[in-house]
Design a protein around this motif. Structure first.
Motif, PDB file in Angstrom:
ATOM      1  N   UNK A  48      59.683  75.997  95.714  1.00 32.59           N
ATOM      2  CA  UNK A  48      59.870  75.310  96.986  1.00 32.59           C
ATOM      3  C   UNK A  48      58.567  74.642  97.427  1.00 32.59           C
ATOM      4  N   UNK A  49      57.445  75.358  97.302  1.00 31.80           N
ATOM      5  CA  UNK A  49      56.153  74.790  97.692  1.00 31.80           C
ATOM      6  C   UNK A  49      55.758  73.629  96.788  1.00 31.80           C
ATOM      7  N   UNK A  50      56.061  73.747  95.517  1.00 28.18           N
ATOM      8  CA  UNK A  50      55.762  72.662  94.583  1.00 28.18           C
ATOM      9  C   UNK A  50      56.564  71.410  94.938  1.00 28.18           C
ATOM     10  N   UNK A  51      57.826  71.589  95.318  1.00 29.20           N
ATOM     11  CA  UNK A  51      58.647  70.442  95.723  1.00 29.20           C
ATOM     12  C   UNK A  51      58.094  69.803  96.993  1.00 29.20           C
ATOM     13  N   UNK A  52      57.661  70.628  97.962  1.00 26.79           N
ATOM     14  CA  UNK A  52      57.070  70.088  99.191  1.00 26.79           C
ATOM     15  C   UNK A  52      55.776  69.337  98.892  1.00 26.79           C
ATOM     16  N   UNK A  53      54.964  69.879  98.001  1.00 31.65           N
ATOM     17  CA  UNK A  53      53.718  69.214  97.632  1.00 31.65           C
ATOM     18  C   UNK A  53      53.999  67.860  96.993  1.00 31.65           C
ATOM     19  N   UNK A  54      54.991  67.784  96.137  1.00 32.76           N
ATOM     20  CA  UNK A  54      55.333  66.515  95.503  1.00 32.76           C
ATOM     21  C   UNK A  54      55.807  65.491  96.524  1.00 32.76           C
ATOM     22  N   UNK A  55      56.541  65.937  97.544  1.00 38.78           N
ATOM     23  CA  UNK A  55      56.969  65.023  98.611  1.00 38.78           C
ATOM     24  C   UNK A  55      55.750  64.512  99.370  1.00 38.78           C
ATOM     25  N   UNK A  56      54.813  65.406  99.676  1.00 35.76           N
ATOM     26  CA  UNK A  56      53.597  64.991 100.390  1.00 35.76           C
ATOM     27  C   UNK A  56      52.756  64.041  99.555  1.00 35.76           C
ATOM     28  N   UNK A  57      52.644  64.312  98.267  1.00 39.25           N
ATOM     29  CA  UNK A  57      51.877  63.423  97.388  1.00 39.25           C
ATOM     30  C   UNK A  57      52.486  62.029  97.352  1.00 39.25           C
ATOM     31  N   UNK A  58      53.798  61.965  97.329  1.00 33.10           N
ATOM     32  CA  UNK A  58      54.468  60.676  97.248  1.00 33.10           C
ATOM     33  C   UNK A  58      54.310  59.872  98.536  1.00 33.10           C
ATOM     34  N   UNK A  59      54.153  60.568  99.672  1.00 26.46           N
ATOM     35  CA  UNK A  59      54.108  59.883 100.960  1.00 26.46           C
ATOM     36  C   UNK A  59      52.725  59.810 101.582  1.00 26.46           C
ATOM     37  N   UNK A  60      51.685  60.104 100.818  1.00 23.20           N
ATOM     38  CA  UNK A  60      50.346  60.065 101.418  1.00 23.20           C
ATOM     39  C   UNK A  60      49.396  59.252 100.557  1.00 23.20           C
ATOM     40  N   UNK A  61      48.411  58.706 101.228  1.00 25.55           N
ATOM     41  CA  UNK A  61      47.360  57.959 100.550  1.00 25.55           C
ATOM     42  C   UNK A  61      46.041  58.473 101.090  1.00 25.55           C
TER      43      UNK A  61
END
Length: 144
Positions: A48-61
């Protein structure tokens, strides 16, 4: 019609076996059900945390600016901007402290040295260790 006849003769297709995850295989090796349950919860939380991290990576610069705090940016028309540092801003606190100690009267006296009238460092025999202007240059760099 031939395909439909063969499907009626052979029966419905066999269900495909579900693909087991690598983590599931590791869990099945654990014999104690309590430990297996704890590990299963930990693996689920990790996923679950890995999925959240991937979402954050995709939406942040993220922009990393490693220029020192004392820097000023100067530029001329048609040229890329250049970061200009004051000499004192280029020093770390430990470097600044070492230079201040190197030209302090107490330290020089303990080492059997002294500062000459023109900023040179002299030994106990009056011979020049560091040339004229040495101590003054260090003090100028330090901003003293």
């Amino acid at each position: 019609t031939l395909i439909e006849a063969w499907a009626a003769y052979a029966g419905p297709p066999a269900p495909k076996p579900s693909k087991t995850l690598a983590s599931h295989e590791y869990l099945m090796r654990i014999e104690d059900p309590a430990i297996r349950s704890i590990m299963q919860a930990i693996i689920a939380e990790r996923d679950k945390l890995r999925a959240q991290l991937n979402v954050l990576k995709a939406n942040s610069q993220v922009t990393v600016d490693r220029r020192p705090l004392g820097a000023t940016v100067a530029g001329a028309p048609g040229l890329p901007p250049v970061t200009v540092l004051a000499p004192a801003a280029q020093l770390t606190p430990s470097e600044r402290e070492a230079l201040q100690k190197a030209v302090s009267a107490d330290y020089l006296e303990r080492c059997g040295l002294r500062e000459g009238s023109h900023g040179e460092i002299l030994n106990e025999r009056g011979r020049t260790l560091f040339e004229v202007g040495f101590a003054r240059a260090i003090r100028r760099i330090l901003g003293d």
